[in-house]
Design an enzyme around this catalytic site. Structure first.
Site, PDB file in Angstrom:
ATOM      1  N   LYS A 134      30.326   7.886  18.384  1.00 32.43           N
ATOM      2  CA  LYS A 134      30.033   8.395  17.034  1.00 32.43           C
ATOM      3  C   LYS A 134      29.068   7.497  16.240  1.00 32.43           C
ATOM      4  CE  LYS A 134      34.292  11.132  16.934  1.00 32.43           C
ATOM      5  NZ  LYS A 134      33.933  12.519  17.104  1.00 32.43           N
TER       6      LYS A 134
ATOM      7  N   TYR B 206      43.858  11.990  20.753  1.00 37.58           N
ATOM      8  CA  TYR B 206      42.867  12.635  21.613  1.00 37.58           C
ATOM      9  C   TYR B 206      41.845  11.583  22.005  1.00 37.58           C
ATOM     10  CZ  TYR B 206      39.034  15.809  22.935  1.00 37.58           C
ATOM     11  OH  TYR B 206      38.017  16.460  23.595  1.00 37.58           O
TER      12      TYR B 206
ATOM     13  N   ASP C 246      41.111   2.981  21.144  1.00 35.10           N
ATOM     14  CA  ASP C 246      40.081   4.006  21.108  1.00 35.10           C
ATOM     15  C   ASP C 246      39.541   4.044  19.684  1.00 35.10           C
ATOM     16  OD1 ASP C 246      38.519   6.220  20.919  1.00 35.10           O
ATOM     17  OD2 ASP C 246      39.866   7.544  22.032  1.00 35.10           O
TER      18      ASP C 246
HETATM   19  N1  HOZ Z   1      36.175  14.499  18.995  1.00 40.08           N
HETATM   20  C1  HOZ Z   1      35.849  15.262  17.850  1.00 40.08           C
HETATM   21  C2  HOZ Z   1      36.872  15.139  16.798  1.00 40.08           C
HETATM   22  N2  HOZ Z   1      38.152  15.408  17.140  1.00 40.08           N
HETATM   23  C3  HOZ Z   1      35.605  16.661  18.118  1.00 40.08           C
HETATM   24  C4  HOZ Z   1      34.414  16.872  18.888  1.00 40.08           C
HETATM   25  C5  HOZ Z   1      34.568  18.129  19.573  1.00 40.08           C
HETATM   26  O1  HOZ Z   1      35.620  18.346  20.186  1.00 40.08           O
HETATM   27  O2  HOZ Z   1      33.629  18.911  19.490  1.00 40.08           O
END
Ligand code: HOZ
Length: 437
Positions: free
Chosen positions: A271, A148, A243
């Site tokens: 992050k 993702y 990423d």
């Molecule tokens: N990207 C975050 C962890 N997979 C999740 C953040 C979100 O979708 O709220």
């Protein structure tokens, strides 16, 4: 651990939220959909602990989905933010702070010679993809199943994280033509990678990969796999984008690229570098980055990019995690937790497997001893995860509300927190054994 299982205020807030926010949440993974119950609404955090609006306290293994590597409300982060607040929150113009953070990132990740700050991981990956296309003059990109990279059109194809949790790994609203520009490969599959490049390598602008996949829970790369990705992209003139929104400054001080000794062309970050405030970044070889406007023809912009508050928090965090022994200690914490969970599960006769890279980890209800593929992830027993999640929540342990999200420890998690977590897990495994097996 006392715990008010009613979550009455959370339930009331969720009802109100559903009336004015789609699904009652501002990001789908928060919704617990399909799991039952309401999302918990939080009021405050302190170290490894968070407190909900009903006054229940939990040990937090989400850490705001990764940023809070120092835990909640770290005193140095708070003090720096208070000082910056007195000076101003946004100028929409260059500041010394953003230069300091950019210099620090380049120093800690030498593959990044030049970096641009943005506001989220999604912005970072979206911009990196555009830049890769602008630089190579090619259109195709390669991503991996279960990875993702934020909610970027061309990357929401067979995506992990909330998209996978909600059963929508291919989002609607994305033009078929856009999706066609994306090749999707199985993660950790060398043959599939070689085959695709032998057929279409000269059309590929970039391969984007989570060097440790953190959105199908936590799947480390097989030995030699990232090296192969590096070699093959180099051979065909495609850019390699790591990423590292999740792994950057999380699995090691220099991120996964340091841990696995790979030099990507571009890296995306987020992050940890914002210390809990909204931030993202993308950077890499100067020759590529200089394609960006105002130097080059690839456009990218942002009103709040390089925001003074976010940059201030990020600087303090990078400073703290650079202290000797930080990552050894963080890794030890996660290892102690996972070894404890594994032996409790084994004692209960529950099929359970863990993965770990530094301060990031995965737990699967699975018969596989080493998880390395999306297929294995999908074979894990999600119906055991759900009661486990709820039992842990009732015991005061806040895990990511999805079987497909990685977990995180912070430097604020100590032996007290680990012991409490393990005794909660012992009870939860017993409940699973009794009711679900
Ligand atoms: N990207 C975050 C962890 N997979 C999740 C953040 C979100 O979708 O709220």
């Amino acid at each position: 651990m006392t715990h008010n299982s009613e979550l009455a205020k959370s339930a009331r807030l969720f009802t109100r939220a559903q009336a004015c926010i789609p699904g009652g949440v501002n990001s789908p993974v928060r919704a617990f959909r399909g799991v039952g119950g309401n999302p918990v609404f939080f009021a405050s955090g302190d170290g490894a602990w968070i407190t909900d609006v009903d006054g229940n306290r939990y040990i937090d293994y989400v850490g705001a989905w990764g940023p809070l590597i120092l835990g909640h409300s770290h005193p140095r982060v708070k003090a720096a933010l208070h000082s910056q607040l007195d000076l101003g929150t946004a100028f929409g113009a260059p500041t010394e702070l953003e230069v300091l953070l950019a210099e620090r990132i380049c120093q800690l990740m030498p593959a990044i010679e030049s970096v641009r700050l943005v506001n989220s991981g999604t912005e970072a990956t979206m911009s990196a993809i555009r830049l890769a296309r602008g630089f190579t003059g090619r259109e195709k990109i390669v991503k991996f199943e279960g990875c993702y990279h934020g909610h970027v059109d061309s990357l929401l194809v067979k995506a992990g994280s909330g998209a996978l949790t909600m059963g929508t790994p291919d989002s609607s609203g994305i033009p078929a033509e856009t999706a066609r520009q994306t090749f999707v490969l199985p993660y950790n599959d060398a043959d599939a990678l070689e085959k695709l490049f032998s057929e279409s390598g000269n059309d590929i602008a970039a391969v984007i990969i989570e060097p440790v996949a953190g959105n199908m829970n936590c799947v480390p790369p097989l030995p030699g796999y990232l090296q192969l990705v590096r070699e093959i992209t180099e051979k065909y003139g495609a850019l390699l984008i790591f990423d590292e929104v999740m792994t950057g400054f999380r699995v090691a001080l220099g991120g996964a690229q340091q841990l696995f000794n790979i030099k990507p062309d571009l890296t995306t970050l987020g992050k940890v570098i914002g210390g809990g405030l909204p931030v993202g970044a993308f950077g890499g070889r100067k020759a590529i980055m200089d394609m960006l406007s105002p130097v080059g023809p690839v456009y990218q912009a942002g009103t709040l990019s390089g925001n003074p508050l976010a940059v201030t928090a990020g600087m303090v965090v990078l400073d703290e995690i650079s202290k000797p022994g930080f990552f050894e200690s963080l890794t030890r914490t996660a290892t102690t937790l996972l070894q404890g969970l594994q032996s409790l599960a084994d004692n209960s006769g529950i099929e359970f497997t863990t993965t770990q890279v530094g301060g990031m980890f995965g737990c699967y209800f699975s018969k596989f001893k080493n998880i390395s593929t999306f297929e294995q992830v999908m074979q894990s027993n999600v119906s055991l995860f759900k009661p486990y999640f709820h039992s842990m929540l009732a015991e005061g342990i806040y895990l990511a509300p999805s079987a497909f999200e990685a977990g995180f420890v912070s430097s604020a998690h100590g032996s007290k927190e680990i012991d409490l977590t393990l005794s909660a897990a012992e009870k939860s495994f017993a409940v699973l054994k009794k009711n679900h097996q």
